[in-house]
Enzyme design. Structure first.
Site, PDB file in Angstrom:
ATOM      1  N   HIS A  77      -8.546  -2.071   5.540  1.00 39.00           N
ATOM      2  CA  HIS A  77      -9.070  -1.277   4.509  1.00 39.00           C
ATOM      3  C   HIS A  77      -8.071  -1.845   3.279  1.00 39.00           C
ATOM      4  O   HIS A  77      -7.922  -1.199   2.135  1.00 39.00           O
ATOM      5  CB  HIS A  77      -9.097  -0.035   4.533  1.00 39.00           C
ATOM      6  N   HIS A 115      -6.793  -0.689  -1.923  1.00 36.30           N
ATOM      7  CA  HIS A 115      -6.824   0.353  -0.872  1.00 36.30           C
ATOM      8  C   HIS A 115      -7.789   1.273  -0.509  1.00 36.30           C
ATOM      9  O   HIS A 115      -8.259   2.092  -1.462  1.00 36.30           O
ATOM     10  CB  HIS A 115      -5.158   0.695  -0.353  1.00 36.30           C
TER      11      HIS A 115
END
Length: 232
Positions: free
Chosen positions: A62, A77
């Site tokens: 992620h 992110h």
């Protein structure tokens, strides 16, 4: 002025560019890791925001860390609480790989992730390499791999290009110079109060002490006289 320093950080995902403060996580909203923007993605394809190297790929797929050829450290992110969905992402690169701005990095199953209740807002942050530089964040809609969401410029050049900042600095400098000039022209005997000068000169101490003693004696005489009157 030398050659203008200007580096573009491109949108890693297509979507709406918003202020970093809108990320529902204080680590990003309060800019604890660095400054930048956030993107509300419209699809799940992620591209490299810079030309350089990919240094970090989170185990949960992620978060991705990049270092640009100019030395800027960029973090992308994907989502908030996105570590809950590691099986919803296919990564197409490896750590230490050379990347070009616009290269595909990963693909997320956006609809499946949204169905899991994950907020897909994606911070794009510059974590390092900003010494002596400032950022200019973009707003509005951005196209992945082509639209610059952050522009990094030299801080000194930026200040020189801002007339209001330059005028304010000039006014402050003029005010300071005028104050200094006035202080220098002031006679030496006037730069400090006469009271301080009197106290610093020890030749004046006997007179000062004598005056104090005289005042004390006078007050004692007055108090004694009042006491005698009250006693009668």
């Amino acid at each position: 002025m030398g050659e203008e320093y200007k580096v573009s950080i491109f949108a890693p995902m297509t979507g709406q560019v918003v202020d970093l403060g809108k990320v529902p996580d204080p680590i990003y909203a309060d800019r604890m890791l660095g400054d930048g923007v956030a993107i509300v993605p419209e699809d799940g394809t992620m591209f490299s925001p810079i030309s350089g190297y990919i240094n970090v790929i989170a185990e949960d797929k992620h978060a991705f860390g990049f270092t640009s050829d100019e030395g800027l450290e960029v973090l992308v992110h994907f989502g908030v609480n996105s570590k809950l969905m590691p099986d919803c992402c296919a990564v197409h690169t490896t750590v230490n790989s050379r990347v070009q701005a616009g290269d595909m990095i990963a693909e997320f199953d956006l609809e499946k992730i949204k169905a899991m209740g994950v907020d897909t807002i994606t911070p794009v942050i510059i974590c390092g390499g900003l010494e002596g530089k400032v950022i200019r964040p973009a707003t509005g809609h951005a196209q992945a791999g082509s639209g610059a969401v952050i522009t990094v410029v030299d801080a000194e050049q930026a200040s020189q290009q801002a007339p209001e900042a330059k005028d304010a600095a000039s006014a402050a400098g003029a005010k300071q110079s005028a104050w200094q000039e006035k202080a220098e022209k002031r006679p030496a005997g006037r730069q400090e109060s006469e009271a301080l000068e009197f106290l610093r000169d020890r030749k004046n101490w006997p007179a000062l002490i004598g005056g104090f003693v005289g005042l004390t004696v006078a007050l004692v005489i007055v108090f004694v006289g009042v006491a005698m009157l009250i006693g009668h």
